[in-house]
Design an enzyme around this catalytic site. Structure first.
Site, PDB file in Angstrom:
ATOM      1  CG  ASP A 466     -11.268  -6.063  -5.382  1.00  0.00           C
ATOM      2  OD1 ASP A 466     -12.114  -5.300  -5.867  1.00  0.00           O
ATOM      3  OD2 ASP A 466     -10.946  -7.146  -5.875  1.00  0.00           O
ATOM      4  CG  ASP A 876      -9.004 -10.773  -6.623  1.00  0.00           C
ATOM      5  OD1 ASP A 876      -9.425  -9.606  -6.705  1.00  0.00           O
ATOM      6  OD2 ASP A 876      -9.562 -11.734  -7.150  1.00  0.00           O
ATOM      7  CG  ASP A 880      -7.974  -5.065  -6.701  1.00  0.00           C
ATOM      8  OD1 ASP A 880      -8.860  -4.208  -6.755  1.00  0.00           O
ATOM      9  OD2 ASP A 880      -8.202  -6.288  -6.735  1.00  0.00           O
TER      10      ASP A 880
END
Lengths: 1175, 329
Positions: A466, A876, A880
């Site tokens: 990410d 995080d 995700d």
């Protein structure tokens, strides 16, 4: 909605559109939280007027706008009679508020724990063998000896479980006996948490923890607002606002009896969603997620709050979310299972050989069996002569088969599973304790949440990362602004506090770098520039959902303003506005107070249109102090330019567009701000439709959205802002090492293409030498075409580079693929997937921008389903979660965006850069240790089984063991288990420094060099030789002597144990004191055990060891076996290490002889080995 | 924004306990360690020293084995009437208690044999390690008269027909070897010392001095020797030796010791009572006399193995030396 999604991919994917949500995992939380990578993070807005602002309404919205205001079906509803727990619980017994995280009670412990332990196939195998052995015909081992290992393992696990459960019980007890104020007989009384029932009215004071999920009825604030901190729930430390409905806010339950009915949904895990209706005083009020406060939250900045319990105990959202870590199985273990099947085949083959031979032997001696001294088929003890213990030829063969399974059982290395678990615990201990993976900023250690995939960390081939919060810090910093077509981007540190306006006693908590020029203009609002600047900053200060809180400081003259909000972008903008003298001081549902250059002004908030992912903008309608009504809008550039009046100031528009482009290519997140003054008639029209929309019970969100788009048009452009999303420390270096280690790093972000590419450059993911392939199309056909073009280009480039510079030219022509979410819609789950896979496997870097959470999982699946390569996803945020769960290894960053990702992850850590020590060092070690351990355990058990097998061939195939029962049972428990565990935990093939210095060494794991089919078969050949040596040397040395079985058995036991331990010692790379202790200690322990067994006078082998140990022949045999068995291995090892060294061997030698050898040499040699010569 | 973090941070964060793992060389995996690497020098040293250790041991074991004088004589096939050629006749002969089974054999001692000379009987194709056989005994019963009924594992020789326990019970005891040998040199009897042929530990700790044979070999099928019921088990040394079951299907058991030297070319006559039935399973019986050395009896396998291992080490030491010289790294 569908048609919208096709043109613009956004974070709220319509389920089933990109992925079939049913076929993938459907995780409510995926949809419930927005992408962090958006240029404007989702911001929630409230309705206006009599209705309080709704905050944090993410969940309800994501469930679908159409659904959120549907009548809740009576069958699915949960009816709660306020302040009437008896009636509430009359029909359905709702769960009480006592919680039980403990699994067992004293009574249920034994059966339940055993039941759970026997879920493992290995234990069942153990058990079946032990039961078989209890049958008198099959009793090969003594009763005790056969049950001991299973009992031992069960006992150890049971003790561990019991201890853990005891701790859970203790904490449950503490939790359950906490006290809360509950309304009983018109009075608040102290009642223990566990006695709270659904329907009761509860009062919570400031800084208290909520005992259950409750709907707010009233709070100490007149507006009905309550602030809660949800750290325990999702890890976010900022305050969230929750509201009591006006209908109940005025009532004081102690004075007047409240009665009403709440109809709400069934308990579920979605902590961001709640829907219910409340019938009170004949009115029907709808309740959303902003009206409920959840168990585990803390009430802050609010004196008290009163609510009615709706979910209690195990039905609370906190408890429902309290699920354990996901269970995954490591690739190594999956591979290992293949070899276990081979071992089972060997086992069956050995048993078949023995039973066939026995059958033949019986047939040959058919006539002699009756009288044969050592068989004596006939029993003459009764008057009529019977067969003694003989069940016919067929049955005898069958029994021999079963007995041989019992004797050879450890061919399947059951103890390996237990050893592996212990080793993983040890490895996890070291990973958690590693100082280099401790994050100072968040004070967090590395966390191992899944205990069974440690070794996968050494084989990662793809990393899906990410961007926001993972590569970047997600601490937004206002960098520059373009206001009225003029770029202000010379921000410097402001160090004079007085300059930042706001008077001496109020100061924003965070300092922002300010542009001196802009600061001066902002103070002078009468120029044309000044007007733009003024409106711009008012927009920044007002158009948000930030709640200002004043915090005391040690200096009584100074107070800090802390802006609490759910979006870091908004916080950054409000802090920026404050730095330029537009300080938001107060926000209530009806008005806001902004301190403009020291002068407090009150703006009426007439309406707020929430951010939604279709519009991608939000707006606020303000009644200004000068009695004008203005609408301020801010949003993503694409969505804003479509609603801006292009006729007004084309030059300014052009300039702003240029600036925006410049900002986003610097990697800044951009927002465009616009404004329009509303005429009274226009306002009236909007107001009436807004009122009716916001009170509608059906389809409220859709109606509000329509109202919003009716007013957000013909805006005049004010300007644009650029916010920097700072890269985390060490990210570029980390990415470089990972790439050198042969890991493909893919970045999946919700950001737009330019931002993604610029972050790509700053993080060294992209280099200028790379050829970029960009795919952003919005139809399937054009996607197909660009994919085909790209593939052709790839081929051309690779043939070019082959032609020009041969093999080493690869580096010159690196490819980067940049693809956006819209194109992925047409590619994922269609026939184009194959082409994308082909293309992406040719590219060194892949950047996906504008992707939705489920698409992230789709991309991971694209690789995972087509290759055997290991994938790792790191992120995080809640967006995700899907990819973290999809990937083989999921890593959560415990950062700013809550704990959803961490909860779903296998490992959690504080910073992206910890990936380097985690993979290159710990992953490498774990893989090397574990693969060696598995091979060694196979060998160790097979050698012993073969020694038993050879002996069986000399006992007329009747499964006698010269080695005592106890020794064969203790062999894998005591004699040889400790060293392999110690080495599995401690041995290091290379030092941390070398591994970090030469990331290429990671390739050993990716290429499965330490555990593969070839190694397994080589090991098995070695095993065969060693077993032959161990068995036949004593056999031939004592052939024709008067040796007895027990003595020879002791010799075989000791020979096997010494041999396997020395074998292990030969492969140890680092000798610690504890390694010495384990290996030599095991040998000594074996001698001690053999002696102990031989001093028990009731065993046939009494004193055998002492007798045989007194002869020289015994010791010569031991020495001869050990050396003879291991010389071939030694020779082969030396030969391979010398003539065909692998990277690790070279690096190891370089490490040892660093002084005498230039490390550069090793580097060069290593590179050659990485491309093995084609033969 | 981040620049303001330090000073204005609320004090709560400062007081928070740091979770930073405490540094120790153990937790950071930095313990001192020895990292041996197989360098050419080390490899050759190891191989050469193996050769240096193994070859002399091999040579001395071979010579020790050479010095053992061993005489082996198979007698089961000659100590039966020459007319009983087929299987059933042999069994009939051996099972008939009335026939005289005495048999004479004559040996010439090839080399001087120093005392003590061990006399063994050897049985081939006799599976004393057969599962049914090894389990059929009761160690408790052998030690203590109180446990004389502990005969559970002894089937089918647990109890006599009156359900009285057999002491010693079980197939092993039942099948006790009962051939006897008498040695004479030039008509002078050579005494065979049958004392202390069993392990001392067995005599003192395993076979009770107050346990006497009972109901032994009283049933229809006689397996082997009978025991004198007035001698306690601890002194029935033939039984004790027999009950140490052999590891392999071809085994020797100590019969006794000859305490005098035998000179080369001595003519020895042995009177054998051929009682034991090995004909029913095609077993072979041999009589062995042998001297011993430190390595035991005559067996040059160990010496050869040591020579092989030592030779192999030497070979590879040379091979690797050549490799390291012609193909240096």
């Amino acid at each position: 909605m569908d048609s919208n999604s096709q043109t613009e991919i956004n974070d709220y994917q319509v389920p089933g559109f990109i992925l079939n949500s049913s076929s993938r995992r459907s995780i409510s939380s995926i949809q419930s939280k927005t992408s962090g990578g958006h240029s404007i993070r989702e911001v929630s807005f409230g309705e206006l007027g009599s209705k309080p602002i709704r905050h944090g309404s993410r969940g309800a919205d994501s469930e679908g706008f159409s659904a959120s205001y549907k009548e809740i079906n009576d069958d699915d509803a949960r009816l709660i009679y306020i302040n009437d727990p008896e009636r509430t619980n009359e029909k359905f017994e709702f769960a009480g508020n006592s919680i039980r995280t403990g699994k067992y009670s004293v009574l249920t412990f034994l059966p339940r724990n055993l039941f759970e332990q026997f879920h493992r196939v290995a234990y069942i195998y153990f058990l079946v063998i032990a039961i078989l052995n209890q049958l008198p015909q099959l009793a090969v081992f003594g009763r005790g000896a056969s049950i001991l290992p299973l009992a031992f393992v069960l006992l150890v696990t049971a003790i561990k479980d019991a201890y853990e459960d005891y701790r859970r019980h203790r904490s449950d007890k503490i939790e359950n006996s906490r006290l809360a104020w509950v309304l009983v007989n018109e009075q608040f009384q102290h009642i223990r948490w566990k006695e709270i029932r659904v329907g009761e009215i509860i009062k919570v004071s400031a800084n208290e923890t909520l005992p259950c999920d409750m709907v707010l009825l009233s709070t100490s604030e007149t507006t009905g607002v309550a602030y809660v901190q949800t750290t325990n729930l999702d890890g976010e430390s900022n305050l969230k606002t929750r509201y009591a409905k006006q209908e109940t806010q005025m009532k004081n339950p102690e004075n007047e009896k409240i009665s009403g009915l709440i109809k709400c949904e069934k308990p579920n895990r979605n902590i961001y969603g709640f829907q219910a209706n409340m019938d009170i005083d004949g009115k029907r009020v709808s309740l959303g997620p902003s009206n409920i406060i959840l168990r585990g939250c803390e009430l802050k900045n609010t004196e008290w709050a009163i609510g009615v319990a709706v979910f209690a105990g195990r039905e609370t959202k906190a408890m429902l979310n309290n699920s354990g870590a996901p269970s995954k199985r490591s690739q190594l273990e999956t591979r290992m299972n293949r070899e276990i099947i081979f071992l089972s085949i060997f086992l069956v083959a050995l048993c078949v050989i023995v039973s066939i031979c026995h059958g033949v032997w019986l047939r040959n001696h058919k006539d002699e069996l009756d009288l044969m001294q050592f068989y004596r088929k006939k029993d003459y003890s009764e008057s009529d002569v019977e067969n003694y213990n003989y069940y016919g030829w067929g049955m005898e063969i069958f029994f021999v088969f079963l007995m041989s399974v019992i004797v050879f059982q450890i061919m399947i290395p059951i103890s390996l599973y237990i050893s592996m678990e212990l080793v993983r615990v040890g490895q996890a201990f070291f990973m958690i304790r590693d100082n280099r993976m401790y994050d100072e900023a968040s004070n967090s250690r590395f966390q191992c949440r899944a205990l069974n995939i440690n070794e996968d960390l050494g084989q990662i081939k793809y990393i899906f990362s990410d961007k926001t919060g993972t590569l970047t810090e997600n601490k937004m910093e206002f960098q520059c602004a373009s206001i009225g077509g003029i770029d202000y981007s010379n921000a410097k540190d402001s160090n004079e506090d007085g300059q930042t306006g706001g008077g001496p006693f109020l100061r924003p908590k965070m300092k922002v770098k300010v542009d001196r020029g802009l600061l001066n203009i902002s103070k002078n609002k009468h120029t044309s520039e000044g007007r733009y600047v003024n409106d711009f900053f008012i927009a920044l200060a007002a158009c948000n959902t930030i709640v200002p809180l004043t915090v005391d400081t040690p200096d009584p003259a100074v107070k800090l303003i802390d802006y609490q909000g759910e979006s870091p972008d908004e916080q950054a903008l409000v802090y920026a506005a404050a730095a330029y003298g537009y300080m938001l001081i107060e926000r209530t549902s009806g008005h806001i107070v902004i301190d403009i250059q020291g002068e407090r002004q009150r703006f009426d908030v007439l309406g707020l249109h929430e951010f939604d992912s279709d519009r991608k903008r939000m707006s606020v309608i303000l009644g200004c102090p000068d009695k004008t009504v203005k609408v301020f809008v801010k949003g993503a550039d694409t969505s804003m330019f479509s609603v801006i009046d292009r006729s007004l100031n084309l030059n300014m528009l052009k300039a702003t567009e240029d600036h925006l482009h410049a900002y986003s290519s610097k990697g800044l997140r951009t927002l465009v701000v616009g404004m329009r003054e509303l005429s009274p008639s226009e306002f009236e029209q909007w107001h009436s439709s807004y009122e009716s929309a916001s009170t509608a019970l059906m389809g409220r969100a859709a109606l509000l959205r329509k109202v919003a788009s009716n007013i957000e048009h013909h805006l005049s452009l004010l300007g644009a802002s650029g916010i920097e999303d700072k890269l985390q420390q060490g990210v570029p270096e980390a990415i470089e090492s990972l790439r050198k280690a042969g890991i493909n790093v893919w970045v999946l972000t919700g950001d737009k293409q330019e931002t993604a590419i610029s972050i790509g450059y700053s993080s060294k993911l992209l280099t200028s030498a790379m050829t970029q392939i960009v795919i952003n199309n919005n139809s399937k056909d054009s996607c197909r075409k660009s994919l085909q073009d790209a593939l052709i280009m790839c081929k051309k480039l690779s043939t070019d580079s082959d032609a020009t510079s041969g093999g080493s030219g690869n580096r010159a022509n690196q490819l980067a693929l940049i693809i956006d979410g819209t194109s992925l819609v047409y590619i994922l789950d269609t026939d184009l997937e194959e082409q994308l896979f082909e293309l992406s496997s040719k590219c060194n870097v892949v950047l996906c921008c504008r992707v939705a959470p489920l698409q992230k999982a789709g991309i991971v699946a694209l690789i995972k389903n087509r290759t055997d390569d290991m994938t790792l996803a790191i992120g995080d945020g809640a967006n995700d979660v899907s990819m973290i769960q999809m990937a083989d290894v999921g890593i959560g960053i415990s950062g700013q965006e809550g704990r959803q990702a961490v909860m779903a992850s296998d490992f959690a850590m504080g910073q992206f850069r910890f990936l380097v020590p985690l993979l290159l060092v710990h992953g490498h070690w774990n893989y090397q240790r574990m693969s060696y351990m598995i091979l060694y355990n196979f060998y160790r058990n097979a050698v012993f089984v073969l020694v038993l097998f050879w002996y069986v061939l000399f006992t007329s195939f009747t499964l006698t063991t010269a080695i005592t029962d106890w020794s064969s049972v203790l062999y894998s428990v005591i004699y040889t288990s400790v060293p392999t565990i110690v080495i599995g935990v401690l041995d290091k093939d290379l030092s941390r420094t070398s591994l970090l210095k030469h990331p290429q060494l990671y390739g050993a794991g990716q290429r499965q060099e330490s555990y593969n089919g070839k190694l397994f078969w080589v090991t098995m050949l070695d095993t065969l030789w060693q077993s032959i040596a161990a068995f036949f040397v004593p056999l031939l040395a004592y052939w024709g002597s008067d040796i007895d079985g027990s003595s020879l058995g002791d010799l075989w036991t000791l020979a096997a144990v010494i041999m396997v331990n020395i074998h292990l010692a030969m492969d140890v790379i680092r000798w610690y004191r504890i390694t010495h202790a384990a290996i030599w200690g095991s040998i000594v322990a074996t001698f001690v055990c053999v002696m102990v067994i031989d001093v028990l006078p009731f065993l046939p082998g009494y004193w055998a060891f002492f007798r045989i140990a007194g002869t020289g022949l015994f010791w010569l045999c031991l020495l001869g076996i050990t050396i003879g068995a291991l010389v071939p291995r030694f020779v082969v090892k030396v030969f391979v290490q010398y003539c065909r060294p692998d990277d690790i061997q070279i690096a190891r030698e370089a490490e040892k002889f660093r002084n005498s050898r230039d490390p550069q040499d090793a580097q060069i040699e290593m590179n050659q080995v990485l491309d093995p010569p084609r033969t | 924004m981040s620049s303001g973090d330090g000073s204005s941070e609320p004090s709560s964060k400062i007081s928070k306990i740091s979770k930073k793992p405490r540094y120790s060389r153990f937790t950071q995996q930095e313990l001192p360690a020895c990292k041996p690497i197989l360098t050419p020098g080390l490899v050759i040293t190891i191989l050469i020293s193996l050769a240096i250790i193994f070859i002399p041991i091999g040579l001395s074991s071979i010579s020790a084995s050479e010095n053992v004088v061993e005489l082996v004589d198979r007698y089961d096939d000659v100590c039966i009437p020459s007319n009983s050629s087929n299987h059933d006749e042999k069994i009939g002969f051996i099972q008939d208690a009335a026939t005289n089974k005495t048999c004479f054999r004559t040996w010439i001692v090839p080399k001087k044999m120093n005392h003590p000379i061990f006399v063994y009987y050897q049985l081939d194709n006799f599976y004393q390690n057969h599962r049914r056989y090894v389990k059929s005994r009761s160690d408790h019963q052998l030690w203590s008269p109180k446990s004389e009924r502990a005969t559970k594992l002894c089937e089918p020789e647990a109890q006599n027909d009156d359900d009285k326990p057999i002491v010693p019970c079980g197939l092993i005891a039942w099948s006790l070897f009962n051939d006897t040998y008498r040695f004479s040199r030039n008509d002078d009897a050579i005494e065979i010392n049958k004392k202390d042929i069993a392990w001392g530990s067995d005599r003192t700790k395993k076979f009770g001095s107050d346990v006497y044979p009972k109901n032994f070999q009283t049933r229809g099928l006689i397996g082997g020797a009978k025991l004198n019921e007035s001698i306690p088990l601890s002194q029935q040394e033939d039984l004790i030796v027999w009950m140490r079951t052999a590891a392999l299907p071809s085994f020797r058991k100590l019969y006794g010791r000859i305490e005098t030297d035998l000179e080369a070319n001595d003519k020895i006559t042995i009177e054998i009572q051929n009682n034991y039935n090995t004909y029913s399973f095609n077993g072979r019986k041999k009589l062995v006399i042998s001297t011993t050395t430190w390595i035991g009896g005559k067996n040059d396998f160990l010496g050869r193995m040591y020579m092989t291992v030592g030779g192999t080490s030497l070979f590879f030491a040379i091979a690797f030396s050549i490799l390291f010289v012609i193909k240096p790294r």
